[in-house]
Scaffold this motif. Structure first.
Motif, short mmCIF file in Angstrom:
data_model
loop_
_atom_site.label_atom_id
_atom_site.label_comp_id
_atom_site.label_asym_id
_atom_site.label_seq_id
_atom_site.Cartn_x
_atom_site.Cartn_y
_atom_site.Cartn_z
N CYS A 1 0.99 -1.21 0.02
CA CYS A 1 0.05 0.05 0.04
C CYS A 1 0.74 1.40 -0.01
N GLY A 2 0.21 2.33 -0.35
CA GLY A 2 0.96 3.65 -0.26
C GLY A 2 1.28 4.09 1.08
N PRO A 3 2.51 4.35 1.22
CA PRO A 3 2.76 4.54 2.86
C PRO A 3 2.15 5.73 3.41
N GLU A 4 2.04 6.74 2.63
CA GLU A 4 1.61 7.96 3.03
C GLU A 4 -0.13 7.99 3.24
N ALA A 5 -0.68 6.90 2.31
CA ALA A 5 -2.17 6.84 2.32
C ALA A 5 -2.40 5.85 3.51
N LEU A 6 -1.45 5.17 4.10
CA LEU A 6 -1.62 4.17 5.21
C LEU A 6 -1.59 5.04 6.58
N ARG A 7 -0.71 5.89 6.48
CA ARG A 7 -0.63 6.98 7.62
C ARG A 7 -1.77 7.69 7.71
N SER A 8 -2.38 8.17 6.62
CA SER A 8 -3.68 9.03 6.59
C SER A 8 -4.63 8.13 6.98
N GLN A 9 -4.87 6.87 6.71
CA GLN A 9 -6.00 5.99 6.97
C GLN A 9 -5.85 5.54 8.51
N LYS A 10 -4.81 5.49 8.92
CA LYS A 10 -4.71 5.23 10.37
C LYS A 10 -5.16 6.19 11.20
N ALA A 11 -4.61 7.50 10.72
CA ALA A 11 -5.07 8.70 11.73
C ALA A 11 -6.58 8.95 11.66
N LEU A 12 -7.09 8.75 10.38
CA LEU A 12 -8.48 8.67 10.28
C LEU A 12 -9.24 7.60 11.19
N LEU A 13 -8.93 6.59 11.10
CA LEU A 13 -9.47 5.43 11.99
C LEU A 13 -9.56 5.92 13.45
N ARG A 14 -8.34 6.55 13.86
CA ARG A 14 -8.33 6.96 15.49
C ARG A 14 -9.56 8.00 15.51
N GLN A 15 -9.64 8.92 14.69
CA GLN A 15 -10.38 10.03 14.63
C GLN A 15 -12.00 9.44 14.62
N TRP A 16 -12.23 8.38 13.86
CA TRP A 16 -13.69 8.12 13.42
C TRP A 16 -13.86 7.28 14.74
N GLU A 17 -13.04 6.70 15.60
CA GLU A 17 -13.63 5.94 16.87
C GLU A 17 -14.05 6.96 17.95
N GLU A 18 -13.86 8.17 17.73
CA GLU A 18 -14.42 9.31 18.71
C GLU A 18 -15.39 10.23 18.35
#
Length: 256
Positions: free
Chosen positions: A204-221
């Protein structure tokens, strides 16, 4: 192994995969205050390294990822020192959750109490076929706290309630059926199972994965509408890098 400090060692490969090992913490990799602080400091030191694509969190001992928090230390705590102790563990879990790249928990043997909270803070959990999991805190007179709060999100309220209120352990097949772990490796295949996940992430794209992880953390809350609207801006910002154009064009070319 490169030692970042006395309790945190790392090995790296040319792909940007870093194994972070909890070191010199006994056969079950127990989290006393010095160990907790050291591993957190190691993760925070690594977090600014943008060449890191994937982190595998592991124990130096093959008997466990983390066998729990240090009961000998906790037995001597009072209210003030207890809050300081658990705040350290909270900060370690948050360092895992906030790490910019994906973090995989490598889970042989036992993973109990505070260790399971650290694992819950990881993005992926890969277990050995004979591993066991539990939240034994109430049996020693304390509640499960801090990142035990992630358990209902992972396995549902009923199963989380079972773990933290009965203090009974579960085996690897049960953990997989409940959704506590993502994969149970065949005997002798734990590292191969982890490598399979690593390869999927490296594709996967490394920058896309970093963005996806950050989004998932925000989606949790965040509420749903805010999560959706936040995603629009993050999607647009992904085009500030060359990843979308480069990877999409490679996909198009492959299909011709």
């Amino acid at each position: 192994m490169e030692m970042l400090n006395h309790h945190c060692g790392v090995t790296r490969d040319a792909r940007g995969v870093v194994h972070v090992a909890i070191c010199n913490a006994g056969p079950l990799n127990i989290l006393g205050s010095p160990v907790t602080d050291a591993v957190r400091e190691g993760l925070q030191q690594l977090s600014s390294d943008r060449s890191i694509r994937v982190v595998v969190l592991r124990g130096q001992s093959e008997q466990s990822l983390i066998g729990g928090a240090d009961i000998k230390e906790m037995a001597g705590l009072d209210q003030k020192s207890a809050e300081a102790f658990i705040s350290r563990l909270r900060d370690l879990c948050e360092a895992v959750r906030a790490f910019p790249a994906p973090v995989i928990a490598r889970m042989p043997g036992w993973c109990l109490g505070g260790g399971l909270e650290v694992a819950a803070a990881c993005d992926f959990r890969i277990a050995a076929h004979d591993s066991h999991f539990g939240m034994p805190e109430v049996r020693v007179g304390i509640p499960s706290v801090i990142h035990a709060a992630l358990l209902p999100r992972l396995i549902g309220w009923a199963r989380a309630r079972w773990l933290v209120m009965t203090a009974e352990n579960i085996d690897a097949p049960t953990a997989l059926a409940w959704g506590l772990v993502d994969k149970v490796a065949a005997p002798g295949e734990l590292d191969a199972a982890i490598e399979h996940v690593v390869e999927a992430l490296l594709a996967c794209g490394p920058e896309a994965l970093r963005s996806q992880k950050a989004l998932l953390r925000q989606w949790e809350e965040l509420p749903l509408t805010e999560s959706v609207n936040l995603s629009v801006k993050v999607f647009g910002e992904s085009f500030l890098t060359d990843e979308p154009t480069r990877l999409m064009q490679a996909f198009v070319n492959r299909k011709r």
